[in-house]
Design a protein around this motif. Structure first.
Motif, short mmCIF file in Angstrom:
data_model
loop_
_atom_site.label_atom_id
_atom_site.label_comp_id
_atom_site.label_asym_id
_atom_site.label_seq_id
_atom_site.Cartn_x
_atom_site.Cartn_y
_atom_site.Cartn_z
N HIS A 191 -4.86 38.88 -9.43
CA HIS A 191 -3.50 38.71 -8.92
C HIS A 191 -3.29 39.76 -7.83
O HIS A 191 -4.04 40.73 -7.72
N LEU A 192 -2.26 39.55 -7.03
CA LEU A 192 -2.00 40.45 -5.91
C LEU A 192 -1.28 41.71 -6.37
O LEU A 192 -0.25 41.65 -7.04
N ARG A 204 -15.23 37.99 -6.35
CA ARG A 204 -15.77 39.27 -5.86
C ARG A 204 -14.98 40.48 -6.37
O ARG A 204 -15.59 41.48 -6.75
N PRO A 205 -13.63 40.42 -6.45
CA PRO A 205 -12.93 41.60 -6.97
C PRO A 205 -13.31 41.94 -8.41
O PRO A 205 -13.30 43.12 -8.79
N TRP A 223 -6.27 41.67 -4.00
CA TRP A 223 -6.60 40.89 -5.18
C TRP A 223 -7.23 41.82 -6.22
O TRP A 223 -8.26 42.42 -5.97
N THR A 224 -6.56 41.92 -7.36
CA THR A 224 -6.90 42.90 -8.40
C THR A 224 -7.11 42.17 -9.72
O THR A 224 -6.42 41.19 -10.01
N PRO A 225 -8.07 42.62 -10.55
CA PRO A 225 -8.28 41.96 -11.85
C PRO A 225 -6.99 41.86 -12.66
O PRO A 225 -6.29 42.85 -12.85
N THR A 226 -6.68 40.65 -13.11
CA THR A 226 -5.46 40.43 -13.89
C THR A 226 -5.57 41.01 -15.29
O THR A 226 -4.58 41.46 -15.86
N PHE A 227 -6.79 40.99 -15.82
CA PHE A 227 -7.03 41.46 -17.19
C PHE A 227 -7.96 42.67 -17.10
O PHE A 227 -9.18 42.57 -17.29
#
Length: 245
Positions: free
Chosen positions: A71-72, A115-116, A77-81
């Motif tokens: 998520h942003l 990729r993130p 874009w960053t890992p949500t979990f």
């Protein structure tokens, strides 16, 4: 069709199977383009706040299965979990990484949803044997290739009943009556047909539930083979209750 993710808890381990389309992702498919949904709020209300998830299983890397991987946060874009290990088949990662070199649509999904996770050291690429690989108590990854080269399904073993999360080895209940009917997204249509028929045959010999990742209501049911066709049986309320497995 619907797009489902599944939330599982086993002996204190919290697991998600696939992460759906995601919010704010630029996609060529109109129904998936730049969505804004309340999924994270609903997950949290169900007891699965993002920071409590331990494992995220990716059945395959099509855009409608990886979107909430990230998520942003501050335009990145960053890992949500962030506390989870993300699991997938090594073949799947290798195939889509190579495809991204020549396909911009795939490259976009790779940049914003795959990729993130890898850059943060969270993706575990697994070599899943034919017999499957248990990743938590009662949770086994089984290879179901054909729709994509590293596609997997998830076998759940419970105290009273077992279940199989299909991923895209099946898209719609009509394929029970016509297992030869494939999807436009099948990378290897012949292997996908073989896999689909094998899964249905195996399920029809048991009382296990089939949980369709893209099925509308009812999402789950038991498979019966009759008159040379498979059928989805959902006449018992217990078949539709998450607590039943």
């Amino acid at each position: 069709m619907h797009v489902h993710l599944f939330a599982i808890e086993t002996n204190g381990v919290r697991i998600l199977v696939d992460t759906g389309i995601g919010n704010g992702k630029p996609r060529r498919i109109p129904d998936a383009d730049n969505l804004q949904t309340s999924l994270l709020h609903r997950l949290t209300a169900a007891g699965f706040s993002p920071d409590t998830v331990d494992l995220v299983i990716t059945t395959h890397m099509h855009v409608d299965h990886i979107g909430w991987n990230t998520h942003l946060v501050d335009s990145r874009w960053t890992p949500t979990f962030p506390n989870a290990r993300y699991l997938t088949d090594r073949r799947e990662w290798d195939y889509w990484t190579a495809t991204a070199e020549s396909d911009e649509e795939v490259a976009q999904a790779h940049r914003d949803s795959l990729r993130p996770i890898r850059d943060n050291g969270l993706y575990d690429l697994l070599d899943i044997p034919a017999a499957g690989l248990e990743v938590a108590d009662g949770v086994r990854l089984v290879p179901t290739r054909g729709h994509t080269p590293g596609h997997l399904s998830v076998k759940l073993t419970g105290a009273g009943r077992n279940a199989l999360i299909s991923g895209d080895s099946l898209h719609h209940p009509v394929q029970l009556a016509y297992p030869g009917m494939g999807s436009v997204g099948d990378v290897d249509p012949a292997e996908a047909r073989t896999t689909r028929h094998r899964l249905l045959t195996e399920l029809a010999a048991t009382d296990d539930l089939l949980l369709g990742t893209h099925f509308t209501h009812p999402t789950g049911g038991r498979i019966q083979h009759q008159d040379n066709r498979f059928q989805l049986l959902t006449d018992s309320p217990a078949l539709l209750s998450p607590a039943s497995f």
